[in-house]
Design a protein around this motif. Structure first.
Motif, PDB file in Angstrom:
ATOM      1  N   PHE A  17       0.844  -1.194   0.000  1.00  0.00           N
ATOM      2  CA  PHE A  17       0.000   0.000   0.000  1.00  0.00           C
ATOM      3  C   PHE A  17       0.875   1.237   0.000  1.00  0.00           C
ATOM      4  O   PHE A  17       1.921   1.293   0.645  1.00  0.00           O
ATOM      5  N   GLY A  18       0.435   2.245  -0.681  1.00  0.00           N
ATOM      6  CA  GLY A  18       1.148   3.494  -0.828  1.00  0.00           C
ATOM      7  C   GLY A  18       0.778   4.060  -2.175  1.00  0.00           C
ATOM      8  O   GLY A  18      -0.143   3.578  -2.825  1.00  0.00           O
ATOM      9  N   THR A 215      -8.525  11.568   4.253  1.00  0.00           N
ATOM     10  CA  THR A 215      -9.520  11.747   3.190  1.00  0.00           C
ATOM     11  C   THR A 215      -9.495  10.527   2.274  1.00  0.00           C
ATOM     12  O   THR A 215      -8.420  10.088   1.854  1.00  0.00           O
ATOM     13  N   ILE A 216     -10.692   9.982   1.996  1.00  0.00           N
ATOM     14  CA  ILE A 216     -10.810   8.816   1.116  1.00  0.00           C
ATOM     15  C   ILE A 216     -11.377   9.293  -0.210  1.00  0.00           C
ATOM     16  O   ILE A 216     -12.533   9.716  -0.280  1.00  0.00           O
ATOM     17  N   ILE A 247      -9.019   3.523  -5.065  1.00  0.00           N
ATOM     18  CA  ILE A 247      -9.252   4.213  -3.802  1.00  0.00           C
ATOM     19  C   ILE A 247      -7.953   4.881  -3.391  1.00  0.00           C
ATOM     20  O   ILE A 247      -6.902   4.224  -3.332  1.00  0.00           O
ATOM     21  N   ASN A 248      -7.999   6.174  -3.123  1.00  0.00           N
ATOM     22  CA  ASN A 248      -6.833   6.923  -2.672  1.00  0.00           C
ATOM     23  C   ASN A 248      -7.115   7.463  -1.270  1.00  0.00           C
ATOM     24  O   ASN A 248      -8.148   8.104  -1.039  1.00  0.00           O
ATOM     25  N   CYS A 254       0.704  10.307   4.865  1.00  0.00           N
ATOM     26  CA  CYS A 254       0.254   9.083   4.193  1.00  0.00           C
ATOM     27  C   CYS A 254      -0.342   9.399   2.825  1.00  0.00           C
ATOM     28  O   CYS A 254      -1.033  10.412   2.643  1.00  0.00           O
ATOM     29  N   ASN A 255      -0.095   8.508   1.882  1.00  0.00           N
ATOM     30  CA  ASN A 255      -0.705   8.595   0.559  1.00  0.00           C
ATOM     31  C   ASN A 255      -0.791   7.170   0.010  1.00  0.00           C
ATOM     32  O   ASN A 255       0.189   6.629  -0.501  1.00  0.00           O
ATOM     33  N   PHE A 256      -1.979   6.565   0.121  1.00  0.00           N
ATOM     34  CA  PHE A 256      -2.170   5.169  -0.273  1.00  0.00           C
ATOM     35  C   PHE A 256      -3.038   5.083  -1.526  1.00  0.00           C
ATOM     36  O   PHE A 256      -4.048   5.777  -1.638  1.00  0.00           O
TER      37      PHE A 256
END
Length: 577
Positions: A17-18, A215-216, A247-248, A254-256
């Motif tokens: 994830f990232g 934030t999603i 999905i971000n 964090c930045n997934f």
């Protein structure tokens, strides 16, 4: 013969994830292709692929989260075979945060893959990682600190000795070392499985929540637990089938990115089963809700127009296929006793190229997507003629039972195949073939039968159409598919009814996909209907109100409708899908 892969109802994406800034799953090659000649890469210039390996679909990646299947790079047992990727830009990310992952298999744990990086394409630095502990596919994940931040990053994967190795699903991801939020592997599941497009959910477990405002960002509908205020839980996002998920999640450092493909939420089709191929011309059959694609290659396509046969009324269109490519499976009500039949109209347009001495099978039943039986075969006589054959299972190509009749290309035949569990001949199951039975007559003696010891199916749960290979599968058109547990299900005694004493009678839609059947006539007087199944049993009796009849209680299948108006009657065949 090409390998079949299992049909799956749930898919999983990569466990890394990232923010993924480079991803390559090798695409879907049409056959074994040298790296230097392959054009199916996911990434275009300035990224360049080179090397002495090849791309192929055999031994597709599996067993690890995010395995894409289909194409992979194969490095043969010749020492020095390699894949090189140039032109990757990682300069926007800190070296300590760049994570490399890839799927990897070797046929000898004594010989392991060599992975290197370079910023000039000439000077190479080895990358250390935990080597595979077995000879299965594994997901290798290399944390930050070994991949440099560069505008000219190159990666090289080399087979150093005499083993055979494969690589797939290469990813570079920016994973912040200071990000408190941690995501686990997501699961993807259908909300329902119907004959229409369904919703599916992506569930992402997380820990380390409540440490920032998150934030999603997604096109789906977000529910579940909020990582901004909850320490651990599940983020749930709902999407519509056939749309990939993306999905971000951002917040703090964090930045997934969580991405993947839609699952197939397809229902099991009840028996008796009718398929008139009433789909848009040139569509892939496997994209329709009654079917699913298995393996890779060109599609089985919907073809314009119908095939015709005396006593059968064709609806919708037909399907066409030839050579090597995707196979289409249709799940049906599992059956393990009695006899189960399938029938369809068959037109082999040419046998040119189908030169395999054993012939090839192109249709049949399956216990699973790999355990196949009741297979229907063709064997070339010349370009314009062929024999038809049947086989209890697929493992006995050399002992397939063929009819001696020379059937002609370009001509439509009505074929019926029956699979009898534990038939009267003993403990072995029996497969029978009928060619051109008379519509409306009782079941006659079979044209040919086939049985073999210890090769029976445990049950039948699928019907399939198969593109085996260029030398085994001729050019074929198929129409009017029926499957059922009785002869009358697949050779309907009432097919083609046209008795009509009612002027201007119209019954629509037909085939019917909804719950309301409409009837009109010239007189437009009071009207009533009786609806019968193919065994002659009355299943519905109703007055026609406002030119409509509610048939919501009827299952999918073929029926006979008797309409009465002002003392006059008419009969029509109705197909409910």
């Amino acid at each position: 013969m090409k390998k079949l892969y299992f049909i799956i109802s749930c898919l999983f994406s990569a466990l890394t994830f990232g923010q993924t800034f480079y991803s390559e799953n090798m695409g879907t090659p049409g056959g074994t292709t040298l790296i230097t000649a392959y054009t199916g890469w996911q990434n275009a210039a300035p990224i360049v692929y080179s090397g002495s390996g090849d791309v192929r679909t055999s031994a597709a990646s599996n067993g690890y989260t995010g395995a894409s299947g289909s194409g992979n790079v194969f490095l043969t047992s010749t020492a020095g075979k390699y894949l090189q990727i140039d032109g990757i830009n990682s300069s926007a990310y800190a070296a300590g945060d760049i994570q490399l992952s890839f799927g990897y298999i070797t046929n000898s744990i004594a010989t392991q893959l060599v992975v290197e990086q370079s910023t000039d394409g000439s000077n190479w630095t080895p990358i250390t990682f935990t080597q595979n502990p077995n000879t299965s596919w594994n997901l290798v994940t290399i944390p930050g600190g070994q991949i440099p931040s560069s505008t000219t990053l190159s990666l090289r994967f080399t087979q150093p000795a005499t083993a055979q190795m494969r690589v797939d699903d290469i990813k570079l991801t920016n994973v912040s070392a200071s990000c408190a939020l941690a995501l686990s592997g997501e699961t993807v599941a259908c909300v329902a499985s119907t004959s229409s497009l369904d919703n599916y959910t992506v569930t992402i477990p997380f820990t380390g929540g409540g440490t920032a405002s998150y934030t999603i960002n997604t096109s789906g509908t977000v529910s579940g637990d909020n990582p901004t205020s909850v320490a651990s839980g599940n983020i749930i996002v709902t999407f519509v089938e056939n749309s990939a998920y993306a999905i971000n999640i951002t917040g703090g450092t964090c930045n997934f990115d969580v991405t993947g493909s839609s699952p197939e939420c397809k229902t099991v089709n009840t028996l008796p089963y009718y398929e008139g191929f009433d789909y848009t011309v040139a569509n892939s059959l496997g994209a329709e809700q009654m079917w699913t694609n298995v393996n890779s290659g060109d599609n089985i396509l919907v073809a314009s127009g119908n095939l015709s046969y005396t006593g059968l009324t064709s609806n919708g269109n037909s399907v066409s296929f030839d050579g090597v490519g995707i196979d289409c499976f249709s799940p049906i009500t599992p059956t393990s006793a009695g006899t189960i039949y399938y029938s369809f109209l068959l037109n082999v347009t040419t046998m040119a190229g189908a030169t395999d001495a054993n012939g090839g099978y192109f249709a049949g039943f399956g216990e699973t997507s790999t355990n196949l039986g009741a297979t229907l075969w063709t064997n070339r006589i010349d370009d314009a003629s062929f024999n038809l054959g049947i086989e209890v299972r697929t493992a006995n190509a050399a002992s397939t039972t063929f009819d001696a009749t020379a059937y002609q290309t370009g001509q439509t035949y009505f074929v019926v195949v029956g699979y009898a569990f534990n038939a009267a001949t003993g403990s072995d199951d029996v497969v029978s073939l009928w060619v051109n039975p008379v519509v409306g007559d009782p079941e006659p003696a079979a044209t040919i039968t086939d049985t073999h010891a210890a090769t029976d199916l445990g049950n039948i749960s699928y019907f399939f159409l198969r593109q085996d290979s260029a030398t085994e599968t001729p050019s074929i058109l198929i129409d009017e598919l029926r499957i059922g547990s009785a002869w009358a299900d697949v050779v309907p005694a009432t097919a083609g009814l046209t008795d009509n004493n009612i002027n201007g009678l119209t019954m629509y839609p037909n085939p019917l996909k909804g719950n309301t059947l409409f009837l009109t006539s010239t007189a437009n007087a009071a009207m009533s209907v009786q609806i019968f199944d193919l065994l002659g049993k009355e299943v519905l009796k109703s007055d026609v109100i406002n030119n409509a009849v509610n048939v919501s209680k009827l299952n999918s299948g073929v029926y006979v409708v008797k309409i009465t108006e002002e003392g006059k009657t008419a009969t029509r065949k109705l197909i409910i899908q």
